[in-house]
Write an enzyme that holds these catalytic residues in place. Structure first.
Site, short mmCIF file in Angstrom:
data_model
loop_
_atom_site.label_atom_id
_atom_site.label_comp_id
_atom_site.label_asym_id
_atom_site.label_seq_id
_atom_site.Cartn_x
_atom_site.Cartn_y
_atom_site.Cartn_z
N HIS A 476 0.81 -1.21 0.00
CA HIS A 476 0.00 0.00 0.00
C HIS A 476 0.86 1.27 0.00
CE1 HIS A 476 -3.60 2.16 0.04
NE2 HIS A 476 -4.25 1.56 1.02
N ASP A 480 -2.49 1.67 -4.43
CA ASP A 480 -3.72 1.97 -3.71
C ASP A 480 -4.75 0.87 -3.94
OD1 ASP A 480 -2.68 4.38 -2.77
OD2 ASP A 480 -3.36 5.49 -4.54
#
Length: 506
Positions: A476, A480
């Site tokens: 992450h 995304d």
């Protein structure tokens, strides 16, 4: 002149190794290229051959010691010094070979699919080989002599233990009652009980090649287990019946289950040192979770179209490519195509340098389950291969990884990883990223179940479809949630379209 044995460089990125086992002892005679010791690195375990013939005069580095590449491990003296040690060397080889063969025999055959043991007919008593003569009226003694089997099956009444040749007449005399009780017409020699037939199918035993030891040559449960080899005999432990004579025993274990049970028995209540490979895996998994922000997104894909293609093209594909056509090459092709569209999943992030490197090629790592631990050989330039090329590469790398014949360089350089957790029946997994990659895709088991589909003519209907879960774990810090969802959507659309006929020559 003494010859020095040094720690070899087993790959471009390998700088040290651990001596795990010496296959020879000081004073033993060795031949050139004969396995001398086993070395473990952070990538591979391998045997080191002797560089010359002679006598192993000195061992410098002991087992479990870790040294750098180029450090002297042992010395080998002149071959003439080892004349008296030839017999000792011959005696020392047998235990080493048997120790190496033991784990290989317990290993399930990896893919993703376990290998079945080869059925070997066993020698039968002489009384079972002779054709049964026309039986006289049955006396009462054989009925009392019939030894009870662990399970009350129709086979039980025909399962009298084979008698010596001199006493063959009484068991043969019981053939008509046994045939009548099992419902086999004409003496019952060709009749096989449902339990025995099912057991033969589970163990891959050809009943036509089995000589029965039951009355009149009938095939018994133990005959099938004996023909299945050691795994079958290990699976034949009797289970007590419940009160009232009804079944209480579970289904007979498969050869794979029997091998796993045998391996578990050897280590229960035991403390042992971690292998070098297991230690490296443990360290890197924890480091991966500490380095990157990992989470997993899951989608479900309908691969019914691929299942139909496999059924149609399986035989021709195997004849042409030399490997079986599984679902994995389809997953691999869809993955590398999605990586070209979504480069963030084929990248490396460096926060210290504050940079992102997008790789120019797709080097796909494929996780392989081995008896030493999980290893990830890499298909370099996987984006240039079609389904046939990917299938051959996956089969070749998996086989050589399990047999410990893969090179360290083939275990490095991956830019994205594919792990087929469904090969062992798992539906969903949350795999851990192989650093410094930014993603890993887990594919679950393909299962048939009822789902709602939109038919152009009938509208929404319930149909049986082949379904699979796709689990993407991503970093992450760079990727995304929307990026992950788009990547999975690309993979899913490619699989559900099932537009692979041209790749399969259809």
């Amino acid at each position: 002149m003494a010859v020095s044995v040094t720690m070899p460089r087993l790959g471009e990125s390998v700088s040290e190794g651990t001596v795990t086992r010496w296959l020879k002892h000081e004073g033993d005679h060795v031949e050139a290229d004969e396995p001398l010791l086993e070395v473990s690195t952070d990538k591979v375990d391998t045997e080191i051959p002797s560089p010359a013939s002679g006598t192993l005069t000195r061992i410098v580095v002991q087992e479990d010691e870790t040294v750098d590449v180029g450090v002297e491990l042992a010395t080998i003296g002149d071959a003439g010094e080892g004349d008296g040690g030839g017999a000792a060397a011959g005696q020392g080889e047998a235990p080493a070979e048997s120790q190496e063969a033991a784990p290989a025999a317990a290993e399930p055959a990896q893919p993703p699919t376990a290998a079945e043991p080869v059925a070997q007919p066993v020698a039968q008593p002489a009384a079972a080989e002779e054709p049964a003569p026309e039986p006289p009226p049955a006396p009462q003694e054989p009925a009392a002599a019939a030894a009870p089997e662990p399970e009350p099956t129709p086979e039980r009444e025909a399962a009298a233990p084979p008698a010596p040749a001199a006493q063959a007449a009484p068991p043969q005399a019981a053939a008509p009652p046994a045939a009548a009780s099992s419902g086999a017409p004409g003496g019952g020699e060709s009749y096989v009980t449902p339990l025995v037939r099912k057991l033969a199918g589970e163990h891959g035993v050809d009943l036509a090649a089995v000589s029965g030891t039951g009355i009149g040559g009938r095939i018994r449960k133990q005959d099938v287990l004996d023909a299945a080899g050691p795994a079958g005999r290990a699976a034949s432990a009797p289970a007590p019946a419940a009160a009232g004579g009804r079944h209480a025993a579970p289904a007979t274990p498969t050869p794979t289950q029997a091998a796993q049970a045998a391996a578990a028995t050897q280590v229960r209540g035991k403390t042992e040192k971690l292998s070098r490979l297991r230690e490296v895996i443990a360290t890197r998994m924890v480091e991966s979770l500490q380095v990157s922000a990992q989470l997993t997104t899951v989608v479900e894909a309908d691969v019914t179209g691929i299942a139909k293609l496999r059924a149609t093209a399986q035989d021709d594909f195997e004849a042409r490519e030399g490997v079986r056509l599984s679902f994995l090459p389809f997953f691999a092709l869809a993955t590398v195509e999605a990586l070209k569209v979504h480069p963030k999943l084929n990248a490396t992030i460096d926060l210290e340098a504050k940079t992102v490197t997008y790789h120019e090629a797709e080097h796909l790592g494929v996780a392989v389950d081995t008896d030493r631990g999980l290893l990830v050989p890499v298909i370099h330039n996987a984006g240039d291969l079609n389904i046939g090329g990917l299938a051959r590469k996956i089969a070749d790398l998996a086989e050589r990884t399990r047999s410990n014949n893969v090179s360290p360089d083939e275990l490095g350089g991956g830019t994205f990883t594919l792990t087929n957790t469904g090969s062992r029946g798992a539906l969903i997994d949350t795999p851990i990223i192989n650093q410094p990659q930014t993603g890993v895709l887990g594919t679950g088991s393909v299962v048939k179940r009822a789902v709602v589909v939109d038919d152009p003519e009938l509208g929404e209907v319930i149909a049986v479809r082949s379904m699979v879960f796709l689990s993407l774990t991503y970093d992450h810090r760079l990727v995304d949630g929307a990026d992950a969802a788009r990547f999975l959507a690309t993979v899913k659309d490619r699989l559900e379209a099932a537009d692979f006929a041209a790749d399969l020559g259809l």
